[in-house]
Scaffold this active site. Structure first.
Site, short mmCIF file in Angstrom:
data_model
loop_
_atom_site.label_atom_id
_atom_site.label_comp_id
_atom_site.label_asym_id
_atom_site.label_seq_id
_atom_site.Cartn_x
_atom_site.Cartn_y
_atom_site.Cartn_z
N ASP A 129 -17.90 -26.54 45.19
CA ASP A 129 -18.82 -25.75 45.99
C ASP A 129 -18.02 -25.02 47.06
OD1 ASP A 129 -21.16 -26.54 44.66
OD2 ASP A 129 -21.36 -28.34 45.89
N ASP A 143 -25.16 -22.40 41.29
CA ASP A 143 -26.40 -22.88 41.91
C ASP A 143 -27.33 -21.70 42.21
OD1 ASP A 143 -25.28 -25.44 41.84
OD2 ASP A 143 -24.51 -25.28 43.88
#
Length: 174
Positions: A129, A143
């Site tokens: 991330d 995402d």
């Protein structure tokens, strides 16, 4: 028996929609994986890049969404995610054959994000991330694809479907 142009187009429609689904999903998954590789290369050693509303900050998530299951064994998470991705892929493949374009694109976005996060997780059990807002858990482009795709799919469910026009001659008494 020869096929009319309309019948031929109707038969090729599922194949075209499925090709679109796969092309968009695999292309966007590749974009996400490239962005993750760039984030790992550019944000190593704790480097943070301030972009205003978002920062680029490298974080590794061993769990699923919002780090759920982060303490579970990595092989269990990978297996569960793989099963879910396979189910999404089968559903998207079947649905694309008769779905409207908006639905196909939404499914492609969801599938792209799911595939990319699964591939990223396969090597070491974690997802990379790098998008950090300060008020929301750090996330990645995959995402975003999943979230936007889900909204597009839901939106397409509430759109009216075009009605088929019957071109047969009507009797005056019908």
């Amino acid at each position: 028996m020869t096929m009319t142009r309309t019948e031929s187009q109707a038969k090729s429609r599922p194949l075209t929609a499925r090709r679109l689904l796969l092309t968009v999903a695999l292309g966007l998954a590749g974009v996400d994986l490239a962005a993750k590789a760039a984030a790992q290369r550019l944000l190593s050693a704790g480097r943070v890049v301030d972009l205003g509303p978002l920062d680029l900050r490298l974080v590794y998530n061993p769990g699923t969404a919002f780090s759920l299951g982060a303490t579970l064994p990595a092989p269990l998470i990978v297996t569960a995610v793989a099963v879910i991705v396979a189910a999404v892929a089968v559903f998207a493949w079947r649905e694309a054959a008769h779905a409207a374009l908006l639905m196909v694109l939404g499914l492609a976005l969801v599938l792209a994000g799911a595939i990319a996060n699964l591939i990223d997780r396969l090597d070491d059990g974690v997802v990379t991330d790098y998008l950090h807002s300060g008020w929301w858990p750090t996330f990645n482009l995959a995402d975003v694809f999943i979230t936007v795709g889900a909204v597009v799919v839901l939106t397409s469910l509430f759109r009216p479907t075009p009605r088929t026009v019957d071109h047969r001659p009507q009797s005056r008494f019908e």
